[in-house]
Design an enzyme around this catalytic site. Structure first.
Site, PDB file in Angstrom:
ATOM      1  N   TYR A  36      -5.320 -12.594  -2.780  1.00 40.21           N
ATOM      2  CA  TYR A  36      -4.724 -13.153  -1.560  1.00 40.21           C
ATOM      3  C   TYR A  36      -4.906 -12.182  -0.408  1.00 40.21           C
ATOM      4  O   TYR A  36      -5.341 -12.565   0.693  1.00 40.21           O
ATOM      5  CB  TYR A  36      -3.242 -13.433  -1.804  1.00 40.21           C
ATOM      6  CG  TYR A  36      -2.535 -14.054  -0.632  1.00 40.21           C
ATOM      7  CD1 TYR A  36      -2.640 -15.416  -0.378  1.00 40.21           C
ATOM      8  CD2 TYR A  36      -1.757 -13.280   0.226  1.00 40.21           C
ATOM      9  CE1 TYR A  36      -1.989 -16.001   0.699  1.00 40.21           C
ATOM     10  CE2 TYR A  36      -1.100 -13.848   1.303  1.00 40.21           C
ATOM     11  CZ  TYR A  36      -1.217 -15.206   1.538  1.00 40.21           C
ATOM     12  OH  TYR A  36      -0.581 -15.772   2.614  1.00 40.21           O
ATOM     13  N   SER A  63      -1.805 -13.506   7.258  1.00 47.55           N
ATOM     14  CA  SER A  63      -0.731 -12.819   6.543  1.00 47.55           C
ATOM     15  C   SER A  63      -0.782 -11.329   6.823  1.00 47.55           C
ATOM     16  O   SER A  63      -1.858 -10.763   7.025  1.00 47.55           O
ATOM     17  CB  SER A  63      -0.862 -13.053   5.031  1.00 47.55           C
ATOM     18  OG  SER A  63       0.066 -12.249   4.319  1.00 47.55           O
TER      19      SER A  63
END
Length: 270
Positions: free
Chosen positions: A156, A143
């Site tokens: 995250y 990501s």
């Protein structure tokens, strides 16, 4: 990937939206698949669907964050197919949403554990077989949040940063054994975790609403990435077209080139 010598591909998190899309595309390319995820029924259903289309599939439900379970999956895959050519590391969770000091630290750490261990345990399980055969590839779904930041989704973000660094280190350690690794940012794909956020009609907190609104805005402004394009990038890395970039954090555009529509680059989360 050629049908004359079909590769063996292990996909973790195989039953999520993106994982299933990747598995389906790789099966269509002729790969022999090993599918793993925590939900036994979902793994069995996807395997049945792909087998009906003519693919060789081995469903192995497991909690891939458990090193023992990950090792058992890898060994069973080798018993069945003789080798593991590619690992698609797709398992993971979003984690708690909110300012770092407001979210529960236990929840924050659990997201870290799941995301980091799913990558580490899967890679640790397959690498001895890849090294032993003299080659292999690991494509870790990453990501931009790990390469840059994602305020209010810090667990995250930090866990993805750890995954990126893990792939970078493995690339250097295993280079002489013919193993390539990649961290691939799939873009803002309207599937999986993104879909869950977009369909959240009653956000639990203002921070959940902020996350949803940001995603809606990015997609409405044309900053999303079609699922088919992300899947093509994964398949391209799995096929070895970018082995010279082993260890790198890559975007879909890095792998496939900029789209003719002059699509604006995916922004960092606010």
């Amino acid at each position: 990937m050629t049908r004359s010598c079909p590769p063996v591909v292990l996909v973790t998190g195989a039953t999520g939206g993106l994982g299933a899309a990747i598995a389906t595309a790789l099966a269509a390319d002729g790969a022999r698949l090993v599918l793993t995820a925590r939900t036994e029924r979902a793994v069995a259903d996807l395997a049945q669907e792909l087998r009906a289309a003519g693919s060789e599939v081995l469903p192995l439900p497991a909690d891939i964050t458990d090193p023992s379970a990950a090792g058992a999956v890898a060994r069973r895959a080798v018993e069945e197919f003789g080798r593991i050519d590619v690992l698609i590391d797709n398992a993971g969770v979003e984690g708690p949403v909110g300012p770092f000091w407001e979210v529960g630290l236990d929840d924050w750490w659990e997201a870290m554990r799941v995301n980091v261990m799913s990558t580490a345990a899967a890679a640790h399980a397959v690498l001895p077989f890849m090294v032993g055969r003299g080659g292999g590839r690991i494509v870790s779904i990453s990501s931009r949040a790990g390469q840059h930041r994602w305020p209010t989704l810090s667990a995250y973000s930090v866990s993805k940063a750890a995954g990126i660094k893990c792939m970078e280190n493995i690339a250097h350690e295993a280079r002489e054994h013919g193993v390539s690794t990649f961290s691939l940012h799939p873009g803002i794909v309207p599937i999986g975790l993104t879909t869950a956020a977009l369909t959240d009609d009653a956000p639990a907190t203002p921070w959940h609403a902020r996350r949803r609104d940001w995603l809606v805005r990015q997609l409405s402004e044309g900053r999303g990435t079609p699922v088919e394009r992300t899947v093509r990038a994964v398949a391209s890395l799995a096929a070895g077209t970018a082995d010279h970039l082993s260890g790198r954090y890559l975007t879909v555009d890095d792998v496939l080139g900029t789209r003719e529509s002059d699509h604006r680059p995916d922004p960092a989360p606010a």
